[in-house]
Design a protein around this motif. Structure first.
Motif, PDB file in Angstrom:
ATOM      1  N   LEU A 135      -2.127   1.377   5.643  1.00 39.69           N
ATOM      2  CA  LEU A 135      -2.634   0.249   4.925  1.00 39.69           C
ATOM      3  C   LEU A 135      -2.298  -1.097   5.813  1.00 39.69           C
ATOM      4  O   LEU A 135      -3.445  -1.842   5.907  1.00 39.69           O
ATOM      5  CB  LEU A 135      -2.236   0.177   3.625  1.00 39.69           C
ATOM      6  CG  LEU A 135      -2.894  -0.948   2.841  1.00 39.69           C
ATOM      7  CD1 LEU A 135      -3.627  -0.429   1.524  1.00 39.69           C
ATOM      8  CD2 LEU A 135      -2.030  -1.985   2.321  1.00 39.69           C
TER       9      LEU A 135
ATOM     10  N   GLY B 240       0.806  -1.273   0.025  1.00 39.17           N
ATOM     11  CA  GLY B 240      -0.044   0.036   0.009  1.00 39.17           C
ATOM     12  C   GLY B 240       0.795   1.325  -0.053  1.00 39.17           C
ATOM     13  O   GLY B 240       0.206   2.195   0.065  1.00 39.17           O
ATOM     14  N   ARG B 241       2.350   1.028   0.122  1.00 42.42           N
ATOM     15  CA  ARG B 241       3.006   2.265  -0.019  1.00 42.42           C
ATOM     16  C   ARG B 241       2.797   3.433   1.148  1.00 42.42           C
ATOM     17  O   ARG B 241       2.960   4.553   1.204  1.00 42.42           O
ATOM     18  CB  ARG B 241       3.044   2.904  -1.136  1.00 42.42           C
ATOM     19  CG  ARG B 241       3.712   2.041  -2.325  1.00 42.42           C
ATOM     20  CD  ARG B 241       3.824   2.851  -3.560  1.00 42.42           C
ATOM     21  NE  ARG B 241       4.370   1.991  -4.742  1.00 42.42           N
ATOM     22  CZ  ARG B 241       4.723   2.584  -5.799  1.00 42.42           C
ATOM     23  NH1 ARG B 241       4.568   3.679  -6.314  1.00 42.42           N
ATOM     24  NH2 ARG B 241       5.082   1.753  -6.834  1.00 42.42           N
ATOM     25  N   HIS B 242       2.364   2.551   2.333  1.00 44.89           N
ATOM     26  CA  HIS B 242       1.827   3.466   3.574  1.00 44.89           C
ATOM     27  C   HIS B 242       1.497   2.743   4.851  1.00 44.89           C
ATOM     28  O   HIS B 242       1.099   1.704   4.600  1.00 44.89           O
ATOM     29  CB  HIS B 242       0.509   4.125   3.240  1.00 44.89           C
ATOM     30  CG  HIS B 242       0.348   5.611   3.881  1.00 44.89           C
ATOM     31  ND1 HIS B 242       0.177   5.499   5.255  1.00 44.89           N
ATOM     32  CD2 HIS B 242       0.538   6.893   3.534  1.00 44.89           C
ATOM     33  CE1 HIS B 242      -0.018   6.965   5.956  1.00 44.89           C
ATOM     34  NE2 HIS B 242       0.121   7.644   4.960  1.00 44.89           N
TER      35      HIS B 242
END
Length: 338
Positions: A240, A235-237
Protein backbone atom coordinates in the motif's frame (compact mmCIF):
# COMPACT_ATOMS: atom_id res chain seq x y z
CA UNK A 1 15.52 -7.09 26.79
CA UNK A 2 13.75 -3.76 26.26
CA UNK A 3 11.21 -3.34 23.50
CA UNK A 4 13.37 -0.76 21.72
CA UNK A 5 16.42 -3.03 21.64
CA UNK A 6 14.33 -5.91 20.37
CA UNK A 7 12.85 -3.78 17.59
CA UNK A 8 16.21 -2.34 16.64
CA UNK A 9 17.71 -5.83 16.38
CA UNK A 10 14.73 -6.91 14.30
CA UNK A 11 15.34 -3.95 11.98
CA UNK A 12 19.01 -4.82 11.50
CA UNK A 13 18.31 -8.49 10.89
CA UNK A 14 15.72 -7.95 8.15
CA UNK A 15 17.20 -8.97 4.81
CA UNK A 16 15.15 -6.38 2.89
CA UNK A 17 16.60 -3.62 5.07
CA UNK A 18 20.14 -4.84 4.45
CA UNK A 19 19.59 -5.20 0.71
CA UNK A 20 18.02 -1.75 0.36
CA UNK A 21 20.81 -0.13 2.37
CA UNK A 22 23.38 -1.95 0.24
CA UNK A 23 21.66 -0.89 -3.00
CA UNK A 24 21.52 2.73 -1.85
CA UNK A 25 25.21 2.70 -0.91
CA UNK A 26 26.15 1.09 -4.24
CA UNK A 27 24.28 3.81 -6.11
CA UNK A 28 26.13 6.46 -4.11
CA UNK A 29 29.44 4.74 -4.87
CA UNK A 30 28.54 4.66 -8.58
CA UNK A 31 27.80 8.40 -8.55
CA UNK A 32 31.09 9.17 -6.80
CA UNK A 33 33.10 6.93 -9.16
CA UNK A 34 31.38 8.44 -12.19
CA UNK A 35 32.21 11.94 -10.97
CA UNK A 36 35.83 10.93 -10.41
CA UNK A 37 36.18 9.38 -13.88
CA UNK A 38 34.54 12.23 -15.79
CA UNK A 39 36.55 15.04 -14.17
CA UNK A 40 40.21 15.95 -14.52
CA UNK A 41 42.83 18.04 -12.77
CA UNK A 42 43.59 21.23 -14.70
CA UNK A 43 47.31 21.93 -15.09
CA UNK A 44 49.66 23.68 -17.52
CA UNK A 45 49.41 20.78 -20.00
CA UNK A 46 45.60 20.96 -20.12
CA UNK A 47 45.66 24.76 -20.49
CA UNK A 48 48.17 24.54 -23.34
CA UNK A 49 46.07 21.89 -25.09
CA UNK A 50 42.99 24.07 -24.73
CA UNK A 51 44.86 27.05 -26.20
CA UNK A 52 45.90 24.95 -29.19
CA UNK A 53 42.35 23.73 -29.68
CA UNK A 54 41.01 27.30 -29.52
CA UNK A 55 43.57 28.40 -32.13
CA UNK A 56 42.61 25.48 -34.39
CA UNK A 57 38.93 26.34 -34.13
CA UNK A 58 39.71 29.98 -34.93
CA UNK A 59 41.77 29.07 -37.99
CA UNK A 60 39.04 26.76 -39.24
CA UNK A 61 36.47 29.50 -38.78
CA UNK A 62 38.65 32.00 -40.68
CA UNK A 63 39.15 29.51 -43.52
CA UNK A 64 35.44 28.78 -43.74
CA UNK A 65 34.50 32.49 -43.68
CA UNK A 66 37.07 33.24 -46.42
CA UNK A 67 35.75 30.44 -48.61
CA UNK A 68 32.17 31.57 -48.13
CA UNK A 69 33.07 35.16 -48.98
CA UNK A 70 34.84 34.08 -52.17
CA UNK A 71 31.87 31.92 -53.17
CA UNK A 72 29.53 34.82 -52.46
CA UNK A 73 31.54 37.10 -54.74
CA UNK A 74 31.58 34.45 -57.49
CA UNK A 75 27.81 33.96 -57.25
CA UNK A 76 27.18 37.71 -57.29
CA UNK A 77 29.40 38.10 -60.36
CA UNK A 78 27.58 35.26 -62.14
CA UNK A 79 24.20 36.78 -61.30
CA UNK A 80 23.24 34.08 -58.87
CA UNK A 81 21.79 35.31 -55.58
CA UNK A 82 20.80 33.45 -52.45
CA UNK A 83 19.33 35.80 -49.87
CA UNK A 84 19.06 33.02 -47.33
CA UNK A 85 22.77 32.16 -47.56
CA UNK A 86 24.50 35.49 -48.30
CA UNK A 87 24.03 39.06 -47.07
CA UNK A 88 23.38 41.86 -49.60
CA UNK A 89 27.07 42.87 -49.48
CA UNK A 90 29.68 40.09 -49.54
CA UNK A 91 32.09 42.40 -47.71
CA UNK A 92 29.97 41.96 -44.60
CA UNK A 93 31.08 38.34 -44.36
CA UNK A 94 33.95 38.63 -41.91
CA UNK A 95 35.52 35.93 -39.75
CA UNK A 96 34.87 36.17 -36.00
CA UNK A 97 37.58 37.83 -33.87
CA UNK A 98 40.21 35.70 -32.19
CA UNK A 99 38.95 36.59 -28.70
CA UNK A 100 35.64 34.92 -29.56
CA UNK A 101 37.40 31.55 -29.14
CA UNK A 102 38.25 31.21 -25.45
CA UNK A 103 40.53 28.45 -24.28
CA UNK A 104 38.33 27.74 -21.26
CA UNK A 105 35.69 26.33 -23.58
CA UNK A 106 38.05 23.48 -24.47
CA UNK A 107 39.28 22.63 -21.00
CA UNK A 108 38.27 19.19 -19.69
CA UNK A 109 35.61 18.95 -17.02
CA UNK A 110 36.96 19.60 -13.54
CA UNK A 111 35.32 19.28 -10.14
CA UNK A 112 35.11 22.51 -8.16
CA UNK A 113 34.28 21.36 -4.63
CA UNK A 114 33.06 24.77 -3.48
CA UNK A 115 30.67 25.21 -6.42
CA UNK A 116 29.57 21.66 -7.15
CA UNK A 117 29.34 19.80 -3.87
CA UNK A 118 26.01 21.25 -2.74
CA UNK A 119 24.05 19.65 -5.64
CA UNK A 120 25.75 16.40 -4.70
CA UNK A 121 24.29 16.71 -1.20
CA UNK A 122 20.84 16.95 -2.77
CA UNK A 123 21.54 13.81 -4.83
CA UNK A 124 22.71 11.99 -1.68
CA UNK A 125 19.55 12.99 0.19
CA UNK A 126 17.29 11.92 -2.69
CA UNK A 127 18.87 8.46 -2.92
CA UNK A 128 18.74 7.88 0.83
CA UNK A 129 15.13 9.15 0.97
CA UNK A 130 14.07 6.45 -1.49
CA UNK A 131 15.85 3.85 0.63
CA UNK A 132 14.26 5.22 3.81
CA UNK A 133 10.75 5.14 2.35
CA UNK A 134 11.09 1.53 1.20
CA UNK A 135 12.71 0.40 4.46
CA UNK A 136 10.11 2.19 6.60
CA UNK A 137 7.24 0.67 4.63
CA UNK A 138 8.72 -2.82 4.73
CA UNK A 139 9.60 -2.73 8.42
CA UNK A 140 6.01 -2.29 9.61
CA UNK A 141 4.22 -3.72 6.58
CA UNK A 142 5.91 -7.10 6.85
CA UNK A 143 5.04 -7.25 10.56
CA UNK A 144 1.34 -6.76 9.82
CA UNK A 145 1.36 -9.13 6.86
CA UNK A 146 3.12 -11.97 8.70
CA UNK A 147 1.10 -11.67 11.88
CA UNK A 148 4.14 -10.64 13.92
CA UNK A 149 2.46 -7.40 14.97
CA UNK A 150 -0.50 -9.25 16.49
CA UNK A 151 1.79 -11.60 18.39
CA UNK A 152 3.82 -8.68 19.72
CA UNK A 153 0.67 -6.95 20.93
CA UNK A 154 -0.25 -10.04 22.92
CA UNK A 155 3.02 -9.60 24.78
CA UNK A 156 2.86 -5.82 24.91
CA UNK A 157 -0.82 -4.77 24.57
CA UNK A 158 0.06 -1.06 24.47
CA UNK A 159 -0.71 -0.29 20.86
CA UNK A 160 0.67 3.21 20.47
CA UNK A 161 3.76 2.44 22.53
CA UNK A 162 4.55 -0.54 20.32
CA UNK A 163 3.95 1.45 17.12
CA UNK A 164 6.06 4.42 18.22
CA UNK A 165 8.84 2.18 19.54
CA UNK A 166 9.05 0.50 16.15
CA UNK A 167 9.17 3.94 14.56
CA UNK A 168 11.90 5.03 16.99
CA UNK A 169 14.01 2.00 16.12
CA UNK A 170 13.51 2.70 12.42
CA UNK A 171 14.52 6.36 12.75
CA UNK A 172 17.57 5.45 14.82
CA UNK A 173 18.77 3.15 12.05
CA UNK A 174 18.03 5.72 9.35
CA UNK A 175 19.84 8.48 11.23
CA UNK A 176 22.88 6.26 11.72
CA UNK A 177 22.90 5.39 8.01
CA UNK A 178 22.47 9.03 7.01
CA UNK A 179 25.18 10.38 9.31
CA UNK A 180 27.77 7.75 8.39
CA UNK A 181 27.07 7.86 4.65
CA UNK A 182 26.94 11.67 4.72
CA UNK A 183 30.37 11.87 6.29
CA UNK A 184 31.81 9.41 3.78
CA UNK A 185 30.06 11.30 0.95
CA UNK A 186 31.71 14.57 1.96
CA UNK A 187 35.12 12.88 2.35
CA UNK A 188 34.80 11.21 -1.06
CA UNK A 189 34.03 14.45 -2.88
CA UNK A 190 36.72 16.32 -0.99
CA UNK A 191 39.16 13.71 -2.30
CA UNK A 192 37.70 14.09 -5.81
CA UNK A 193 38.18 17.84 -5.55
CA UNK A 194 41.82 17.38 -4.57
CA UNK A 195 42.59 14.73 -7.18
CA UNK A 196 40.31 15.73 -10.05
CA UNK A 197 39.59 19.39 -9.51
CA UNK A 198 40.05 22.04 -6.88
CA UNK A 199 39.07 22.71 -3.28
CA UNK A 200 40.10 26.37 -3.36
CA UNK A 201 38.04 28.99 -1.50
CA UNK A 202 36.34 26.39 0.70
CA UNK A 203 36.10 28.59 3.76
CA UNK A 204 34.53 27.92 7.14
CA UNK A 205 31.39 29.67 5.95
CA UNK A 206 31.17 27.32 2.97
CA UNK A 207 31.49 24.30 5.24
CA UNK A 208 28.76 25.70 7.48
CA UNK A 209 26.48 26.07 4.47
CA UNK A 210 27.22 22.48 3.43
CA UNK A 211 26.48 21.27 6.96
CA UNK A 212 23.11 23.03 7.04
CA UNK A 213 22.23 21.58 3.65
CA UNK A 214 23.23 18.16 4.94
CA UNK A 215 20.97 18.57 7.98
CA UNK A 216 18.07 19.46 5.71
CA UNK A 217 18.91 16.36 3.69
CA UNK A 218 18.78 14.22 6.84
CA UNK A 219 15.36 15.73 7.58
CA UNK A 220 14.15 14.62 4.13
CA UNK A 221 15.43 11.09 4.81
CA UNK A 222 13.67 11.00 8.20
CA UNK A 223 10.40 12.28 6.74
CA UNK A 224 10.53 9.73 3.92
CA UNK A 225 11.00 6.94 6.46
CA UNK A 226 8.11 8.20 8.61
CA UNK A 227 5.73 8.56 5.66
CA UNK A 228 6.57 5.09 4.33
CA UNK A 229 6.14 3.61 7.81
CA UNK A 230 2.82 5.39 8.39
CA UNK A 231 1.31 4.49 5.01
CA UNK A 232 2.23 0.82 5.39
CA UNK A 233 0.79 0.85 8.92
CA UNK A 234 -2.47 2.31 7.62
CA UNK A 235 -2.79 -0.35 4.95
CA UNK A 236 -1.18 -3.11 7.03
CA UNK A 237 0.88 -4.03 3.98
CA UNK A 238 4.10 -2.80 2.36
CA UNK A 239 2.44 -2.74 -1.05
CA UNK A 240 0.00 0.00 0.00
CA UNK A 241 2.81 2.41 0.82
CA UNK A 242 4.74 1.62 -2.36
CA UNK A 243 1.58 1.76 -4.46
CA UNK A 244 0.57 5.03 -2.85
CA UNK A 245 3.96 6.55 -3.60
CA UNK A 246 3.74 5.36 -7.21
CA UNK A 247 0.24 6.80 -7.51
CA UNK A 248 1.35 10.16 -6.16
CA UNK A 249 4.25 10.32 -8.61
CA UNK A 250 2.30 9.18 -11.69
CA UNK A 251 -1.13 10.69 -11.07
CA UNK A 252 -0.37 13.47 -8.63
CA UNK A 253 2.75 14.74 -10.39
CA UNK A 254 2.87 13.87 -14.09
CA UNK A 255 -0.89 13.77 -14.58
CA UNK A 256 -1.50 16.93 -12.59
CA UNK A 257 1.27 18.73 -14.44
CA UNK A 258 -0.21 17.82 -17.83
CA UNK A 259 -3.72 18.91 -16.79
CA UNK A 260 -2.49 22.22 -15.37
CA UNK A 261 -0.46 22.99 -18.51
CA UNK A 262 -3.47 22.23 -20.70
CA UNK A 263 -5.54 24.57 -18.53
CA UNK A 264 -2.96 27.34 -18.95
CA UNK A 265 -2.24 27.68 -15.23
CA UNK A 266 0.69 29.92 -14.38
CA UNK A 267 3.66 28.46 -12.51
CA UNK A 268 2.64 24.83 -12.90
CA UNK A 269 5.73 23.74 -10.94
CA UNK A 270 4.31 25.47 -7.86
CA UNK A 271 1.76 22.66 -7.63
CA UNK A 272 4.30 19.85 -7.85
CA UNK A 273 6.05 18.14 -4.94
CA UNK A 274 9.64 18.12 -6.35
CA UNK A 275 9.63 21.92 -6.47
CA UNK A 276 9.18 22.15 -2.70
CA UNK A 277 11.74 19.47 -1.99
CA UNK A 278 14.28 21.35 -4.14
CA UNK A 279 13.39 24.60 -2.38
CA UNK A 280 13.95 22.90 0.97
CA UNK A 281 17.37 21.65 -0.09
CA UNK A 282 18.52 24.65 -2.14
CA UNK A 283 16.90 27.34 0.08
CA UNK A 284 15.07 28.87 -2.87
CA UNK A 285 13.64 27.96 -6.27
CA UNK A 286 12.66 30.68 -8.74
CA UNK A 287 9.84 29.75 -11.14
CA UNK A 288 9.40 31.65 -14.42
CA UNK A 289 6.31 32.11 -16.55
CA UNK A 290 7.49 32.65 -20.13
CA UNK A 291 3.92 33.11 -21.36
CA UNK A 292 3.82 36.52 -19.71
CA UNK A 293 5.97 39.52 -20.42
CA UNK A 294 7.03 42.38 -18.18
CA UNK A 295 8.68 45.05 -20.30
CA UNK A 296 11.59 46.86 -18.65
CA UNK A 297 12.71 50.44 -19.29
CA UNK A 298 15.18 49.17 -21.88
CA UNK A 299 12.43 47.36 -23.76
CA UNK A 300 13.61 43.92 -22.64
CA UNK A 301 10.89 41.34 -22.12
CA UNK A 302 11.23 39.58 -18.76
CA UNK A 303 9.04 36.69 -17.58
CA UNK A 304 7.02 36.87 -14.41
CA UNK A 305 8.70 35.04 -11.54
CA UNK A 306 7.61 33.31 -8.37
CA UNK A 307 9.83 32.31 -5.47
CA UNK A 308 9.41 29.10 -3.51
CA UNK A 309 11.58 29.25 -0.37
CA UNK A 310 12.81 26.61 2.05
CA UNK A 311 10.13 27.49 4.60
CA UNK A 312 7.48 26.40 2.08
CA UNK A 313 9.24 23.06 1.62
CA UNK A 314 9.62 22.62 5.38
CA UNK A 315 5.92 23.29 5.89
CA UNK A 316 5.03 20.63 3.33
CA UNK A 317 7.31 18.06 4.99
CA UNK A 318 5.80 18.83 8.40
CA UNK A 319 2.25 18.51 7.06
CA UNK A 320 3.12 15.16 5.45
CA UNK A 321 4.44 13.82 8.77
CA UNK A 322 1.49 15.09 10.83
CA UNK A 323 -1.16 13.77 8.44
CA UNK A 324 0.30 10.32 7.75
CA UNK A 325 1.66 9.53 11.21
CA UNK A 326 -1.38 11.04 12.90
CA UNK A 327 -3.68 8.91 10.77
CA UNK A 328 -1.62 5.78 11.49
CA UNK A 329 -1.75 6.41 15.26
CA UNK A 330 -5.48 7.12 15.17
CA UNK A 331 -6.23 3.95 13.21
CA UNK A 332 -3.97 1.94 15.54
CA UNK A 333 -6.06 3.02 18.52
CA UNK A 334 -9.51 2.57 17.07
CA UNK A 335 -9.52 -0.66 15.07
CA UNK A 336 -9.09 -4.34 15.86
CA UNK A 337 -5.64 -5.78 15.30
CA UNK A 338 -6.78 -9.34 14.65
Amino acid sequence: MSLFKAEFRRLLKRRFVRYMALVGLLVLVAVAVGTFVTNHKIGPAQVAAAERRAEQEYQQSVQWATQEKQQCEKDKAAGRTDDKRYPPDCAEMMPPPREAFEARWFLPSTFDFREQFEPMITAWAAILALVAFAVGASFIGAEWNSGGMMNLLLWRPQRLKVLLTKLGALLTGLLALAVVSGGLWAAAFWAIGNLRGTTAKTTAGVWESFALTGLRGIAVVVVAGIVGFALASLGRHTALALGGALGIMVVGQFGLGIVLRMAGVKFVEAWLLPTYLLAWMQKKVILEDWESCQASFSGECKPQTMEVVWQDGGTLLAVAVVLTLGAAMWMMRRRDVA
